[in-house]
Design a protein around this motif. Structure first.
Motif, PDB file in Angstrom:
ATOM      1  N   PHE A 263     -15.683  17.510  26.077  1.00  0.00           N
ATOM      2  CA  PHE A 263     -16.723  18.336  25.472  1.00  0.00           C
ATOM      3  C   PHE A 263     -18.006  17.540  25.240  1.00  0.00           C
ATOM      4  CE2 PHE A 263     -12.710  20.322  24.352  1.00  0.00           C
ATOM      5  CZ  PHE A 263     -12.952  21.624  24.764  1.00  0.00           C
ATOM      6  N   HIS A 264     -17.838  16.301  24.813  1.00  0.00           N
ATOM      7  CA  HIS A 264     -19.025  15.521  24.447  1.00  0.00           C
ATOM      8  C   HIS A 264     -19.674  14.800  25.628  1.00  0.00           C
ATOM      9  CE1 HIS A 264     -17.568  16.268  20.388  1.00  0.00           C
ATOM     10  NE2 HIS A 264     -18.760  15.923  19.967  1.00  0.00           N
ATOM     11  N   ALA A 265     -18.884  14.390  26.599  1.00  0.00           N
ATOM     12  CA  ALA A 265     -19.448  13.613  27.709  1.00  0.00           C
ATOM     13  C   ALA A 265     -19.913  14.514  28.841  1.00  0.00           C
ATOM     14  CB  ALA A 265     -18.416  12.611  28.227  1.00  0.00           C
ATOM     15  N   ILE A 266     -19.424  15.757  28.870  1.00  0.00           N
ATOM     16  CA  ILE A 266     -19.743  16.633  30.000  1.00  0.00           C
ATOM     17  C   ILE A 266     -20.442  17.912  29.539  1.00  0.00           C
ATOM     18  CG2 ILE A 266     -18.734  17.968  31.892  1.00  0.00           C
ATOM     19  CD1 ILE A 266     -16.589  15.551  31.863  1.00  0.00           C
ATOM     20  N   TYR A 267     -19.783  18.721  28.725  1.00  0.00           N
ATOM     21  CA  TYR A 267     -20.402  19.985  28.301  1.00  0.00           C
ATOM     22  C   TYR A 267     -21.692  19.737  27.516  1.00  0.00           C
ATOM     23  CZ  TYR A 267     -15.856  22.362  29.137  1.00  0.00           C
ATOM     24  OH  TYR A 267     -14.706  22.864  29.661  1.00  0.00           O
ATOM     25  N   TRP A 268     -21.624  18.777  26.595  1.00  0.00           N
ATOM     26  CA  TRP A 268     -22.740  18.578  25.662  1.00  0.00           C
ATOM     27  C   TRP A 268     -24.027  18.147  26.377  1.00  0.00           C
ATOM     28  CZ3 TRP A 268     -25.298  20.040  21.858  1.00  0.00           C
ATOM     29  CH2 TRP A 268     -25.989  19.220  20.976  1.00  0.00           C
ATOM     30  N   PRO A 269     -23.994  17.098  27.205  1.00  0.00           N
ATOM     31  CA  PRO A 269     -25.246  16.754  27.886  1.00  0.00           C
ATOM     32  C   PRO A 269     -25.725  17.867  28.821  1.00  0.00           C
ATOM     33  CG  PRO A 269     -23.441  15.337  28.644  1.00  0.00           C
ATOM     34  CD  PRO A 269     -22.935  16.103  27.462  1.00  0.00           C
ATOM     35  N   ALA A 270     -24.788  18.583  29.459  1.00  0.00           N
ATOM     36  CA  ALA A 270     -25.210  19.676  30.349  1.00  0.00           C
ATOM     37  C   ALA A 270     -25.909  20.769  29.545  1.00  0.00           C
ATOM     38  CB  ALA A 270     -23.998  20.242  31.085  1.00  0.00           C
ATOM     39  N   LEU A 271     -25.363  21.076  28.403  1.00  0.00           N
ATOM     40  CA  LEU A 271     -25.957  22.116  27.560  1.00  0.00           C
ATOM     41  C   LEU A 271     -27.355  21.700  27.096  1.00  0.00           C
ATOM     42  CD1 LEU A 271     -25.360  24.835  26.107  1.00  0.00           C
ATOM     43  CD2 LEU A 271     -24.565  23.481  24.159  1.00  0.00           C
TER      44      LEU A 271
END
Ligand SMILES: [Zn+2]
Length: 500
Positions: A263-271
Motif C-alpha cells: 500500500f505504501h510503496a506502490i498505491y500511495w506514490p501512484a495516488l
C-alpha cells in the motif's frame, strides 16, 4: 522546511499491542532527536476507522460504527502519553475534516482522468479489507495473514488506474533508490511492480461506513485510499486556522511495518502522482518482533506485554529494549527473559550504576561540585565524531545502530572509571589535579551520552541531566566540552531500580 515523521494510522478494531508501541516509539525517537537538532518537527499518528471490518464488528456488537470507532480510538489515543510519545497531532479518519480533504484530493484524481467505473471480481479478505492478487492467496483460498477463507466477491467499483503508473513506479523503486529502506523491502516492492500492475478498486458500493465518493455518492472510498491520505489531510487541519502542508509536505519518513508495504510503496506514490502531489522522501519498513515464549522471566511470564513492562519497569525500559534486542528493520525474537537481562545488565548496571557512581564520587571527593578541569584527551578522543555519527545514522532511520554507537561509549566510560580508579586518586594529595580531570571527564562524558540517549529514554535522561545540573537537551551539547561545569550536582534516585 520542517521534518515530518509519521506512523501508520492504527486500525481501531485491534487492541493496542506491542506492534503499535514499537512503531510509535520509533517515530518518537526520530521526532525527539530532530527537535534536539533544532528542526521544526511534526510527528503524526492516529487511527484508521473506516471500512468493512469496523462496520461488521459494530453490527455484531449492536452499536454504530461511529460509536465503536470512538470507543476504540480512545484506547489508542491513551496509549500515546503512556509511551511518552510526543506526537504533534492524533488524526482520526472519521473526523469530517479528514473526509472533506480526502474528497478534494480524490476529486482531483478523478478530474485528472485516473478513475473509471468497472466490475471487480476477486478473492477478498474481510479482515484485511483487501482483494488479494494471485500471488497473495494461500492454499485453499485463504488469507496468508489471517488464515481465514477468502470470499469470492463481485461488485461494481470505481477503479484507480494503477497500471498507468507502471513506469514511474519502476523508476521510483529502481535499484539503489532511497525511497524504500531496508533494501530487501525495496526489492520486494520492485518485484511486485515488475509482475505488472493491475488497476485497483477505489470505492466500495455495498458499504456506507466511509468517505462518500463526491462524484458518485452511492459509493464510499475503499478504506485504504482514505487511510493513506491521512498523511496529507492532517496537515490541513491539525492546527486551527493554519495549513501546515507547505511547511511539512512531503513527509521525510513514513514508518511502516512490512505487512503494509504494498500500500505504501506502490498505491500511495501512484495516488499522489495522480493527484499531482509531491512524494514522501522515504519509507522505512520495520520487521516484526517475534515472541520467544521459551525464554521466560519470573516477573513478566512468557508474553512480552508492553503494558506489563511499563508498569513494572517503566516506559524508558520498554523504549530501550525495542531497539536493542532486534535490529530495527529486521525481524527478530524478543522475550521476557531477554528483556530482564538487558534491564539488569545494561540499563541498571552499565548506565544507571555509572550515573550513581559518578554523582556519588563527585559528592564525596569534591563536595558535590564538578571540578572545572581540562578533559582527559584520551577519553575525549573516543567520543570524537560520535554526535555526527549518531545524527547520520538517524537520518537513515538506523535506530539500533545509533543506539549501539552510543552504548559503546557508556561501556567506555565504565572502563574509564576502572582505569583511573578515582578512589585511589582520592587518597593521594599529589593526585588532586588528576582526580579533578577524572571527575570532570566522567561528568562530561555522562552528560553527553545522556543528551544522545534522550530520544530513546526521555524520562530517565531528564532526571539525570537535572541531577547533573545541566538540563539542556540541544544537540550542540552532544559533543564533549570542558565548559559549563562548576555548579553543584544534585541527588539521584536509582534510574533503573529492581522491579517491585
Ligand atoms: Zn487477511
Amino acid at each position: 522546511m520542517g521534518y515530518y515523521v509519521t506512523t501508520p494510522i492504527y486500525y481501531v478494531n485491534a487492541q493496542p499491542h506491542m506492534g503499535h508501541a514499537y512503531t510509535t516509539i520509533a517515530a518518537d525517537v526520530l521526532a525527539r532527536h530532530m527537535r534536539q537538532r533544532g528542526e521544526d518537527v511534526f510527528f503524526l499518528t492516529g487511527t484508521d476507522e473506516h471500512g468493512e471490518p469496523v462496520a461488521l464488528a459494530a453490527e455484531r456488537a449492536g452499536t454504530t460504527p461511529k460509536q465503536l470507532a470512538d470507543e476504540n480510538a480512545a484506547r489508542f489515543e491513551a496509549l500515546m502519553p503512556q509511551l511518552e510519545a510526543s506526537n504533534d497531532f492524533f488524526i482520526r479518519t472519521s473526523d469530517p475534516r479528514h473526509g472533506a480533504r480526502v474528497q478534494e484530493v480524490m476529486q482531483r484524481v478523478h478530474d485528472n482522468g485516473h478513475t473509471y467505473l468497472g466490475t471487480y471480481e476477486g478473492w477478498y479478505c474481510p479482515r484485511c479489507a483487501d482483494f488479494k492478487s494471485d500471488s497473495e492467496i494461500a492454499a485453499g483460498n485463504t488469507c496468508p495473514i489471517h488464515h481465514i477463507p477468502l470470499d469470492r466477491e463481485q461488485e461494481e467499483n470505481w477503479f484507480f488506474r494503477l497500471s498507468a503508473f507502471q513506469e514511474p513506479l519502476e523508476r521510483l523503486l529502481a535499484q539503489g533508490s532511497p525511497f524504500v529502506a531496508p533494501v530487501a523491502r525495496l526489492n520486494e516492492a520492485r518485484s511486485f511492480v515488475e509482475q505488472g500492475l493491475r488497476d485497483v478498486s477505489l470505492s466500495r458500493g455495498k458499504l456506507s461506513w466511509g468517505v462518500p465518493v463526491p462524484w458518485d455518492p452511492d459509493h464510499v472510498f475503499y478504506v485504504w485510499f482514505d487511510a493513506l491520505l491521512n498523511y496529507v489531510t492532517a496537515l490541513g487541519f491539525a492546527r486551527e486556522g493554519k495549513d501546515l502542508t507547505g511547511t511539512f509536505w512531503p513527509a521525510d519518513v513514513h514508518l511502516i511495518g512490512k505487512d503494509i508495504l504494498k500500500f505504501h510503496a506502490i498505491y500511495w506514490p501512484a495516488l499522489l502522482m495522480a493527484a499531482g502531489l509531491e512524494l514522501p522522501r522515504r519509507l522505512f519498513v520495520h520487521g516484526f518482533l517475534l515472541m520467544d515464549g521459551e525464554k521466560m522471566s519470573k516477573s513478566l511470564g512468557n508474553v512480552l506485554d508492553p503494558f506489563a513492562v511499563m508498569e513494572q519497569f517503566g516506559t524508558d525500559a520498554l523504549r530501550y529494549y525495542c531497539f536493542r534486542e532486534v535490529s530495527f528493520g529486521q525481524d527478530g525474537s524478543v522475550s521476557t527473559a531477554g528483556f530482564e537481562a538487558r534491564y539488569a545488565n545494561e540499563l541498571a548496571n552499565e548506565y544507571g550504576n555509572l550515573a550513581s557512581r559518578t554523582l556519588a564520587m563527585i559528592a564525596r571527593y569534591r563536595g558535590g561540585v564538578v571540578p572545572q578541569a581540562a578533559l582527559d584527551a584520551e577519553l575525549a578522543a573516543d567520543f570524537d565524531g560520535l554526535a555526527g555519527e549518531v545524527a547520520a545514522l538517524l537520518d537513515r532511520v538506523e535506530l539500533s545502530q545509533a543506539l549501539e554507537a552510543i552504548w559503546q561509549r557508556v561501556r567506555r566510560l565504565n572502563r574509564y572509571v576502572e582505569e583511573r580508579a578515582p578512589w585511589v586518586q582520592a587518597k593521594d594529595a599529589a593526585q588532586a589535579d588528576a582526580l579533578d580531570v577524572t571527575l570532570a571527564t566522567l561528568a562530561e562524558g555522562l552528560r553527553a551520552i545522556t543528551v544522545l540517549l534522550h530520544p530513546y529514554m526521555p524520562l530517565s535522561t531528564h532526571k539525570l541531566l537535572d541531577a547533573l545540573g545541566r538540563p539542556e537537551l540541544s544537540y550542540d551539547g552532544a559533543a564533549l566540552a570542558a565548559t559549563g561545569w562548576g555548579g553543584a550536582v544534585g541527588a539521584l534516585e536509582p534510574l533503573f531500580p529492581k522491579p517491585q
